[in-house]
Design a protein around this motif. Structure first.
Motif, mmCIF file in Angstrom:
data_model
loop_
_atom_site.group_PDB
_atom_site.id
_atom_site.type_symbol
_atom_site.label_atom_id
_atom_site.label_comp_id
_atom_site.label_asym_id
_atom_site.label_seq_id
_atom_site.Cartn_x
_atom_site.Cartn_y
_atom_site.Cartn_z
ATOM 1 N N MET A 110 0.840 -1.193 0.000
ATOM 2 C CA MET A 110 0.000 0.000 0.000
ATOM 3 C C MET A 110 0.878 1.246 0.000
ATOM 4 O O MET A 110 2.021 1.232 0.426
ATOM 5 C CB MET A 110 -0.921 0.000 1.232
ATOM 6 C CG MET A 110 -1.865 -1.193 1.294
ATOM 7 S SD MET A 110 -2.904 -1.229 2.771
ATOM 8 C CE MET A 110 -3.966 0.172 2.421
ATOM 9 N N SER A 111 0.322 2.361 -0.439
ATOM 10 C CA SER A 111 1.076 3.596 -0.537
ATOM 11 C C SER A 111 1.518 4.064 0.836
ATOM 12 O O SER A 111 0.817 3.894 1.837
ATOM 13 C CB SER A 111 0.204 4.671 -1.191
ATOM 14 O OG SER A 111 0.835 5.924 -1.112
ATOM 15 N N SER B 226 -4.952 1.249 8.066
ATOM 16 C CA SER B 226 -5.043 -0.204 8.042
ATOM 17 C C SER B 226 -4.158 -0.820 9.118
ATOM 18 O O SER B 226 -3.017 -0.374 9.322
ATOM 19 C CB SER B 226 -4.625 -0.729 6.662
ATOM 20 O OG SER B 226 -4.677 -2.150 6.624
ATOM 21 N N SER B 227 -4.690 -1.821 9.811
ATOM 22 C CA SER B 227 -3.902 -2.586 10.776
ATOM 23 C C SER B 227 -4.335 -4.038 10.674
ATOM 24 O O SER B 227 -5.429 -4.351 10.197
ATOM 25 C CB SER B 227 -4.088 -2.057 12.196
ATOM 26 O OG SER B 227 -5.444 -2.166 12.598
ATOM 27 N N THR C 150 -9.812 1.666 9.096
ATOM 28 C CA THR C 150 -10.398 2.725 9.911
ATOM 29 C C THR C 150 -10.573 3.988 9.086
ATOM 30 O O THR C 150 -9.592 4.562 8.602
ATOM 31 C CB THR C 150 -9.507 3.021 11.137
ATOM 32 O OG1 THR C 150 -9.326 1.827 11.895
ATOM 33 C CG2 THR C 150 -10.131 4.091 12.016
ATOM 34 N N LEU C 151 -11.813 4.412 8.916
ATOM 35 C CA LEU C 151 -12.073 5.689 8.252
ATOM 36 C C LEU C 151 -11.534 6.796 9.142
ATOM 37 O O LEU C 151 -11.917 6.911 10.311
ATOM 38 C CB LEU C 151 -13.580 5.876 8.028
ATOM 39 C CG LEU C 151 -14.305 4.752 7.281
ATOM 40 C CD1 LEU C 151 -15.772 5.136 7.068
ATOM 41 C CD2 LEU C 151 -13.635 4.446 5.950
ATOM 42 N N ASP C 152 -10.645 7.618 8.592
ATOM 43 C CA ASP C 152 -9.917 8.592 9.417
ATOM 44 C C ASP C 152 -9.936 9.966 8.754
ATOM 45 O O ASP C 152 -8.920 10.493 8.327
ATOM 46 C CB ASP C 152 -8.477 8.102 9.625
ATOM 47 C CG ASP C 152 -7.717 8.938 10.642
ATOM 48 O OD1 ASP C 152 -8.367 9.626 11.457
ATOM 49 O OD2 ASP C 152 -6.471 8.903 10.613
#
Length: 248
Positions: free
Chosen positions: A1-2, A10-11, A20-22
């Motif tokens: 991922m970038s 992401s975790s 998680t939308l952040d």
């Protein structure tokens, strides 16, 4: 991922990837950027054999406030994201510890399992700004109680987590959302990858049929409504924190 900063964190732990939308500045509204970042994160999950299931959650007190009225995604992009969640060959579980409005409810409808805290609230607010819950209906209508959805679609009323469970929008709710989810995640970890993939295909076949049949028409409807004079008045009134002209 970038490695660039994105609006979706992401975790990963013990087979479960949490996305998680952040985007707290706009209450995780569905902007073009957030939709693109979430799509990229889901694509990465689909390519990773270590991912048994995906949990979709959020920062702040709002899972998603719906479409970002200042930088909305094209209807086709939102349709593609919802279909991606439904078609992903891993279960997607929504974890809600806050409020959900409008387009954010489409994300819940696309997920396979959804859990919320008792403090969460929900509302289909589209009708109050002059539009309709068009594209989000693709995953929602096949999975929710039609009489209840008619009421909440047409009135924009707020309802609580217990009602969301009753009408099929949520799977479960509780005072502690993580405690409510614990047996779900344990069950997913105990299930075989092949079993999960093939079972999800059985469960989502009818929903994907709705996408294939109706997505183009509902995308066109959404675009037409958002470009209308009433939608312009409704969105302006919302941003100015006043009633739109049609309120009696």
């Amino acid at each position: 991922m970038s490695t660039e900063k994105t609006l979706v964190r992401s975790s990963h732990e013990c087979g479960i990837t949490t996305l998680t939308l952040d985007s707290p500045a706009n209450r995780n509204a569905l902007s073009a950027a957030l939709v693109a970042d979430l799509s990229d994160a889901l694509t990465a999950c689909g390519k990773d054999d270590a991912v048994r299931a995906v949990v979709l959650t959020h920062t702040g007190n709002t899972f998603s406030a719906g479409a970002d009225l200042k930088s909305p995604p094209p209807p086709e992009a939102l349709v593609a994201l919802l279909r991606q969640i439904v078609a992903l060959d891993r279960p997607v579980v929504a974890r809600i510890a806050g409020h959900v409005r409008a387009g954010g409810l489409g994300l819940l409808g696309a997920c396979d399992i959804s859990a919320a805290s008792d403090a969460a609230s929900f509302a289909f607010t589209e009708v109050r700004i002059g539009v309709a819950p068009a594209v989000i209906s693709l995953p929602l209508l096949p999975r929710t109680d039609p009489r209840a959805v008619a009421r909440y679609y047409l009135t924009g009323e707020r309802f609580d987590a217990a009602e969301a469970v009753r009408i099929g929008l949520l799977t479960t709710a509780g005072d502690d959302v993580d405690a409510a989810l614990a047996p779900v995640l344990d069950g997913l970890r105990r299930s075989s990858p092949q079993g999960l993939t093939e079972t999800k295909r059985l469960l989502t076949a009818k929903v994907l049929e709705a996408f294939d049949r109706d997505a183009a028409d509902l995308s066109a409807l959404s675009a037409r409504l958002f470009s209308s004079a009433q939608a312009s008045e409704g969105m302006t009134a919302f941003l100015e924190r006043r009633d739109p002209a049609w309120v009696l």
